[in-house]
Design a protein around this motif. Structure first.
Motif, mmCIF file in Angstrom:
data_model
loop_
_atom_site.group_PDB
_atom_site.id
_atom_site.type_symbol
_atom_site.label_atom_id
_atom_site.label_comp_id
_atom_site.label_asym_id
_atom_site.label_seq_id
_atom_site.Cartn_x
_atom_site.Cartn_y
_atom_site.Cartn_z
ATOM 1 N N MET A 82 43.982 46.827 41.767
ATOM 2 C CA MET A 82 43.637 46.151 40.515
ATOM 3 C C MET A 82 44.839 45.411 39.939
ATOM 4 O O MET A 82 44.697 44.339 39.346
ATOM 5 N N ILE A 83 46.037 45.989 40.133
ATOM 6 C CA ILE A 83 47.238 45.300 39.662
ATOM 7 C C ILE A 83 47.412 43.979 40.410
ATOM 8 O O ILE A 83 47.758 42.946 39.811
ATOM 9 N N LEU A 84 47.165 43.993 41.708
ATOM 10 C CA LEU A 84 47.292 42.766 42.487
ATOM 11 C C LEU A 84 46.254 41.728 42.060
ATOM 12 O O LEU A 84 46.539 40.532 42.021
ATOM 13 N N ILE A 85 45.047 42.178 41.725
ATOM 14 C CA ILE A 85 44.017 41.255 41.253
ATOM 15 C C ILE A 85 44.449 40.629 39.934
ATOM 16 O O ILE A 85 44.308 39.410 39.724
ATOM 17 N N LEU A 86 44.980 41.449 39.024
ATOM 18 C CA LEU A 86 45.473 40.919 37.745
ATOM 19 C C LEU A 86 46.554 39.866 37.978
ATOM 20 O O LEU A 86 46.557 38.800 37.337
ATOM 21 N N TYR A 87 47.468 40.155 38.891
ATOM 22 C CA TYR A 87 48.569 39.221 39.157
ATOM 23 C C TYR A 87 48.056 37.920 39.761
ATOM 24 O O TYR A 87 48.390 36.831 39.288
ATOM 25 N N TYR A 88 47.238 38.010 40.802
ATOM 26 C CA TYR A 88 46.774 36.799 41.479
ATOM 27 C C TYR A 88 45.838 35.979 40.605
ATOM 28 O O TYR A 88 45.819 34.745 40.689
ATOM 29 N N ALA A 89 45.039 36.639 39.772
ATOM 30 C CA ALA A 89 44.153 35.892 38.872
ATOM 31 C C ALA A 89 44.978 35.086 37.875
ATOM 32 O O ALA A 89 44.682 33.913 37.595
ATOM 33 N N ARG A 99 37.650 37.962 36.827
ATOM 34 C CA ARG A 99 37.759 39.360 37.254
ATOM 35 C C ARG A 99 38.888 40.072 36.522
ATOM 36 O O ARG A 99 38.870 41.292 36.369
ATOM 37 N N ARG A 100 39.889 39.312 36.101
ATOM 38 C CA ARG A 100 40.994 39.892 35.349
ATOM 39 C C ARG A 100 40.493 40.535 34.058
ATOM 40 O O ARG A 100 40.905 41.630 33.688
ATOM 41 N N ASN A 101 39.583 39.851 33.366
ATOM 42 C CA ASN A 101 39.056 40.392 32.110
ATOM 43 C C ASN A 101 38.209 41.632 32.352
ATOM 44 O O ASN A 101 38.202 42.562 31.537
ATOM 45 N N GLY A 102 37.469 41.646 33.463
ATOM 46 C CA GLY A 102 36.658 42.820 33.771
ATOM 47 C C GLY A 102 37.503 44.066 33.940
ATOM 48 O O GLY A 102 37.115 45.168 33.533
ATOM 49 N N ILE A 103 38.689 43.912 34.544
ATOM 50 C CA ILE A 103 39.592 45.052 34.726
ATOM 51 C C ILE A 103 40.287 45.401 33.415
ATOM 52 O O ILE A 103 40.369 46.576 33.025
ATOM 53 N N ALA A 104 40.794 44.386 32.719
ATOM 54 C CA ALA A 104 41.586 44.637 31.519
ATOM 55 C C ALA A 104 40.763 45.222 30.376
ATOM 56 O O ALA A 104 41.237 46.089 29.643
#
Length: 270
Positions: free
Chosen positions: A1-8, A73-78
């Motif tokens: 999830m951290i990688l998704i946040l970064y790449y997004a 997808r970043r917002n979905g995680i955050a």
């Protein structure tokens, strides 16, 4: 999830900064309407940048929609961390309740690969359309973290694949063990026959007890007995201990046909 946040976040920056650099190179105005730099202004910048890329032929409408969804997808995680991690629970009640949870945000297991591919595609398209590419040091700051996290993911994937191979072997072994072909436990003497249990269905009648013991006489495991007799694994293990206490395979057997039916008093409940 951290990688998704970064790449997004990096994909969004690639779009906004790439368009801004190209407009400055062309001598076009990049002034933004007054209103600060809040989330709403950031969203407007992103929309204008994507519109420019589509008009310039760098992206198609479908590619833009796909990239916008990936950034989202970043917002979905955050904002819904409890949602996207809920499938890790071992609580059976929670897992069953999740199926009926309204508007639940689930984790996208393909988002990371898609984000990486989207950044590569955007970079190639911008280069093909002679966009100015700015040097950014942000990647160097995250390089060590990304390397560690990526190595952990690869190690975890190897472990999961090994466990999956082990589980498939266990399933194949259990499926072979569940066969009752050639035994007397068929038809009226089937382990799941209603007359074998009563009450909460974990309590066995005398014929049910003998049927359970016959399964252990055949070498069945507690897991197989639980499946065959529709018992909990805990109940099947308790019966295995009682079977051993009765002598195990050397115990005195009772013919199933000679065991009288138990008189069961049924209760009508709402």
């Amino acid at each position: 999830m951290i990688l998704i946040l970064y790449y997004a976040e990096e994909l969004k920056r690639d779009v906004i900064n790439g368009v801004a650099a190209q407009m400055r190179w062309r001598g076009q105005s990049t002034a933004q309407p007054a209103g600060g730099d809040g989330p709403s202004q950031e969203g407007k910048k992103q929309k204008r940048a994507f519109d420019h890329l589509v008009q310039d032929g760098v992206l198609t409408d479908d590619e833009r929609r796909h990239m916008v969804a990936l950034i989202g997808r970043r917002n979905g995680i955050a904002h819904h961390l409890d949602h996207v991690t809920a499938d890790l629970t071992t609580d059976r009640t929670v897992r069953e309740w999740l199926d009926y949870y309204p508007d639940r945000q689930t984790h996208d297991y393909e988002a990371l690969d898609q984000l990486r591919a989207a950044r590569r595609l955007l970079s190639e398209r911008m280069a093909a359309h002679h966009y100015v590419l700015e040097i950014d040091m942000r990647g160097m700051f995250f390089e060590s973290t990304e390397r560690v996290l990526s190595a952990d993911l690869k190690a975890l994937e190897r472990r999961i694949r090994a466990l999956m191979r082990q589980r498939r072997g266990n399933i194949a072994q259990l499926n072979a063990e569940l066969s009752l072909e050639g035994s007397e436990l068929t038809g009226l003497f089937d382990p799941r026959w209603p007359e074998n249990r009563y009450g909460n269905r974990q309590r066995l009648t005398p014929r049910g007890v003998e049927t359970c013991y016959l399964l252990y006489d055949m070498g069945k495991s507690p897991l197989a007995v639980a499946h065959l007799m529709d018992l909990s694994l805990t109940a099947a293990r308790r019966r295995a201990r009682l079977w051993k206490a009765a002598g195990g395979p050397n115990r005195e057997r009772r013919p199933l046909a000679d065991i009288p039916k138990a008189r069961i008093r049924y209760r009508l409940e709402d």
